[in-house]
Design an enzyme around this catalytic site. Structure first.
Site, mmCIF file in Angstrom:
data_model
loop_
_atom_site.group_PDB
_atom_site.id
_atom_site.type_symbol
_atom_site.label_atom_id
_atom_site.label_comp_id
_atom_site.label_asym_id
_atom_site.label_seq_id
_atom_site.Cartn_x
_atom_site.Cartn_y
_atom_site.Cartn_z
ATOM 1 N N GLU A 186 4.970 -42.783 19.389
ATOM 2 C CA GLU A 186 3.842 -43.523 19.965
ATOM 3 C C GLU A 186 2.776 -42.509 20.369
ATOM 4 O OE1 GLU A 186 6.074 -47.366 21.956
ATOM 5 O OE2 GLU A 186 5.935 -45.540 23.137
ATOM 6 N N SER A 212 7.948 -41.275 28.647
ATOM 7 C CA SER A 212 8.302 -42.602 28.136
ATOM 8 C C SER A 212 7.483 -43.681 28.822
ATOM 9 C CB SER A 212 9.772 -42.935 28.345
ATOM 10 O OG SER A 212 10.500 -41.924 28.905
ATOM 11 N N HIS A 229 5.203 -39.953 22.272
ATOM 12 C CA HIS A 229 6.526 -40.408 22.688
ATOM 13 C C HIS A 229 7.483 -40.572 21.512
ATOM 14 C CE1 HIS A 229 9.049 -43.783 24.728
ATOM 15 N NE2 HIS A 229 9.618 -42.612 24.883
ATOM 16 N N ASN A 231 9.057 -49.203 25.014
ATOM 17 C CA ASN A 231 9.769 -49.364 26.292
ATOM 18 C C ASN A 231 9.297 -50.599 27.043
ATOM 19 O OD1 ASN A 231 11.518 -47.267 26.022
ATOM 20 N ND2 ASN A 231 10.343 -45.812 27.228
HETATM 21 N N1 3HC Z 1 21.631 -34.923 14.306
HETATM 22 C C1 3HC Z 1 21.756 -35.020 12.978
HETATM 23 N N2 3HC Z 1 22.344 -36.047 12.355
HETATM 24 C C2 3HC Z 1 22.832 -37.042 13.137
HETATM 25 C C3 3HC Z 1 22.748 -37.022 14.533
HETATM 26 C C4 3HC Z 1 22.113 -35.899 15.130
HETATM 27 N N3 3HC Z 1 21.952 -35.791 16.469
HETATM 28 N N4 3HC Z 1 23.312 -38.151 15.023
HETATM 29 C C5 3HC Z 1 23.738 -38.858 13.970
HETATM 30 N N5 3HC Z 1 23.446 -38.190 12.830
HETATM 31 C C6 3HC Z 1 23.695 -38.624 11.460
HETATM 32 C C7 3HC Z 1 25.159 -38.729 11.133
HETATM 33 O O1 3HC Z 1 25.674 -37.494 10.685
HETATM 34 C C8 3HC Z 1 25.158 -39.767 10.016
HETATM 35 O O2 3HC Z 1 24.772 -39.174 8.792
HETATM 36 P P1 3HC Z 1 25.131 -39.857 7.369
HETATM 37 O O3 3HC Z 1 24.470 -41.197 7.318
HETATM 38 O O4 3HC Z 1 24.566 -38.906 6.360
HETATM 39 O O5 3HC Z 1 26.618 -39.959 7.377
HETATM 40 C C9 3HC Z 1 24.023 -40.705 10.434
HETATM 41 O O6 3HC Z 1 23.197 -39.955 11.325
HETATM 42 C C10 3HC Z 1 24.524 -41.933 11.111
HETATM 43 O O7 3HC Z 1 25.304 -41.552 12.239
HETATM 44 P P2 3HC Z 1 26.635 -42.277 12.680
HETATM 45 O O8 3HC Z 1 27.375 -42.771 11.469
HETATM 46 O O9 3HC Z 1 27.360 -41.357 13.598
HETATM 47 O O10 3HC Z 1 26.194 -43.502 13.580
HETATM 48 P P3 3HC Z 1 25.110 -44.648 13.324
HETATM 49 O O11 3HC Z 1 25.171 -45.176 11.947
HETATM 50 O O12 3HC Z 1 25.267 -45.620 14.441
HETATM 51 O O13 3HC Z 1 23.713 -43.916 13.508
HETATM 52 C C11 3HC Z 1 21.997 -43.666 15.131
HETATM 53 C C12 3HC Z 1 23.394 -43.235 14.672
HETATM 54 C C13 3HC Z 1 20.967 -43.272 14.103
HETATM 55 C C14 3HC Z 1 21.732 -42.979 16.434
HETATM 56 C C15 3HC Z 1 22.003 -45.243 15.272
HETATM 57 O O14 3HC Z 1 23.106 -45.649 16.027
HETATM 58 C C16 3HC Z 1 20.759 -45.793 15.893
HETATM 59 O O15 3HC Z 1 19.744 -45.956 15.239
HETATM 60 N N6 3HC Z 1 20.831 -46.118 17.203
HETATM 61 C C17 3HC Z 1 19.733 -46.682 17.933
HETATM 62 C C18 3HC Z 1 19.041 -45.588 18.665
HETATM 63 C C19 3HC Z 1 17.885 -46.113 19.466
HETATM 64 O O16 3HC Z 1 17.681 -47.311 19.627
HETATM 65 N N7 3HC Z 1 17.082 -45.189 20.032
HETATM 66 C C20 3HC Z 1 15.989 -45.521 20.907
HETATM 67 C C21 3HC Z 1 16.434 -45.267 22.306
HETATM 68 S S1 3HC Z 1 15.185 -45.633 23.485
HETATM 69 C C22 3HC Z 1 14.343 -44.187 23.674
HETATM 70 O O17 3HC Z 1 14.667 -43.170 23.123
HETATM 71 C C23 3HC Z 1 13.142 -44.264 24.533
HETATM 72 C C24 3HC Z 1 13.143 -43.174 25.571
HETATM 73 O O18 3HC Z 1 11.916 -43.301 26.258
HETATM 74 C C25 3HC Z 1 14.279 -43.239 26.515
#
Ligand code: 3HC
Length: 383
Positions: free
Chosen positions: A156, A123, A144, A195
């Site tokens: 990325e 990251s 990434h 990030n």
């Molecule tokens: N596998 C498969 N499907 C999944 C899943 C998984 N692990 N997690 C969630 N889903 C599916 C759900 O089943 C649901 O499906 P549907 O639309 O068909 O019903 C859909 O995704 C939406 O899930 P939820 O209703 O439970 O919850 P959300 O609407 O909040 O969506 C999310 C979940 C997509 C994770 C959303 O909250 C999101 O986009 N969050 C932001 C995540 C983010 O910002 N990530 C970046 C983090 S920083 C990073 O990674 C950098 C690193 O360097 C640390």
């Protein structure tokens, strides 16, 4: 080598990111080897993949046949040589420690075919430094993904000092083939795009914890209506330790302002690291926390966060990390699941509003990283 020559992908590391990336590659039609240092870790990774793709099957996103075919193309192993010996594209997602990554890349270089591309899901860490552990720095690239990797679109693709155009191109095309949105990061710089743009918001959080107000829930309640996940909630989801180590790294390479506060360190000491331990800023033991929007603080709002993001994004342009503001917007929007990136938001909100928010935060916390840049003050970036 061309994209068509990539038949087998090896995923090194079966943790949250590793198994999510492996699942994405399976969805893209590839044969994927999933490797970790202990059978238990590999098994947990396989379980994670099974759970995710079972959800896809239940929701009708994939057919039962496609589901079974994906599992048939998954090869779990522990032995590193066996994992990589006939892989064409290798993605590493081991813990964020430079020495460990270097050790892994030296081994990959030893066991992988000469033509194989070695991609790191780091990251923050310098791709150029990681590549130095190999005799093929032209074939080492940054790669990434974002959590949850099976859903988040951004990849990325970072050019290390010696990465070849061919390696970058194959990485870019492969990401597209598995349904992702790749963005090329032209200059190997801490945190790449996503990030880096978001790091000042972590420094902000760390200061809020130090001040003791608002509480994580009061803060999140104010911003939750504008984001797929609120900020403290997202930190819990990703792992407070991951954010914490990222801040320590930024403090070392970019600015001491990123040093995590004692209040933030307390979470690391307590072992409450977020979703994976069942508790962090929130209790996750019963599933995703419910944030009570009626508790929203009046002290801060979403524009404070956007101001910090836009300001940092202007630094990427000033430093030549990514000179096209539209690519920065594409990266940030797809990394966070938001419809807009920082520059499109700034255009809608107005730079004068955001500059005033920055000034307020600077006066309150006295962090140099919160000071508006020249581009920010001018407020003329077009997207
Ligand atoms: N596998 C498969 N499907 C999944 C899943 C998984 N692990 N997690 C969630 N889903 C599916 C759900 O089943 C649901 O499906 P549907 O639309 O068909 O019903 C859909 O995704 C939406 O899930 P939820 O209703 O439970 O919850 P959300 O609407 O909040 O969506 C999310 C979940 C997509 C994770 C959303 O909250 C999101 O986009 N969050 C932001 C995540 C983010 O910002 N990530 C970046 C983090 S920083 C990073 O990674 C950098 C690193 O360097 C640390």
């Amino acid at each position: 080598m061309k994209l068509e020559d990539v038949k087998k992908i090896a995923m090194i590391g079966a943790g949250d990111m590793g198994h999510g990336i492996a699942a994405s590659c399976l969805l893209g039609g590839y044969t994927v080897v999933l490797r970790d240092i202990e059978q238990g870790f590999v098994d947990r990774g396989v379980e994670g993949i099974k759970k995710s793709i079972a959800r896809f099957k239940e929701k009708g996103k994939i057919t039962p046949e496609a589901h079974d075919d994906m599992l048939a193309r998954l090869i779990p192993v522990v032995d590193l040589e066996e994992a990589v010996k006939d892989a064409d594209f290798i993605i590493e997602a081991v813990p964020e420690k430079l020495e460990l990554k270097k050790r892994v890349f030296a081994e990959l270089d030893k066991f992988a075919s000469k033509h194989a591309i070695l991609a790191s899901n780091t990251s923050n860490i310098s791709i150029t430094d990681i590549a130095k552990a190999t005799g093929r720095p032209d074939k080492v690239i940054g790669y990434h993904f974002f959590n949850p990797a099976i859903l988040m679109k951004l990849v990325e693709v970072t050019r290390g000092a010696q990465s070849s155009d061919e390696s970058i191109q194959i990485g870019y095309e492969l990401a597209k083939k598995i349904g992702k949105v790749p963005v090329i990061v032209e200059k190997d710089s801490p945190g790449f795009i996503y990030n880096r743009v978001n790091e000042p918001t972590l420094a902000f959080i760390s200061k809020i914890l130090e001040a003791g107000h608002p509480t994580p829930e009061e803060f999140d309640a104010a911003i939750k209506p504008f984001m797929p996940m609120a900020l403290f909630e997202l930190l819990d989801y990703v792992g407070i330790d991951i954010a914490y180590h990222g801040m320590e790294y930024f403090a070392e390479v970019l600015s001491p302002d990123y040093k995590p506060s004692d209040a933030m360190s307390e979470y690391i000491k307590s072992g409450n690291l977020g979703k994976k331990t069942g508790k962090g800023f929130y209790d996750w033991s019963q599933g995703r926390p419910a944030i009570d929007l009626s508790k929203a603080t009046k002290e801060y709002d979403i524009n404070h966060l956007i101001a910090l993001q836009v300001n940092e994004a202007t630094k990427l342009i000033e430093e030549g990390v990514c000179t096209d503001p539209r690519e920065i917007d594409l990266a940030v929007a797809n990394g966070s699941g938001s419809p807009f990136g920082p520059f499109a938001l700034a255009k809608g909100i107005g730079y004068d509003v955001l500059n005033a928010k920055l000034e307020e935060l600077y006066n309150k916390f006295k962090l140099e990283i919160f000071k508006p840049t020249k581009l920010m003050k001018e407020g003329k970036i077009e997207v």
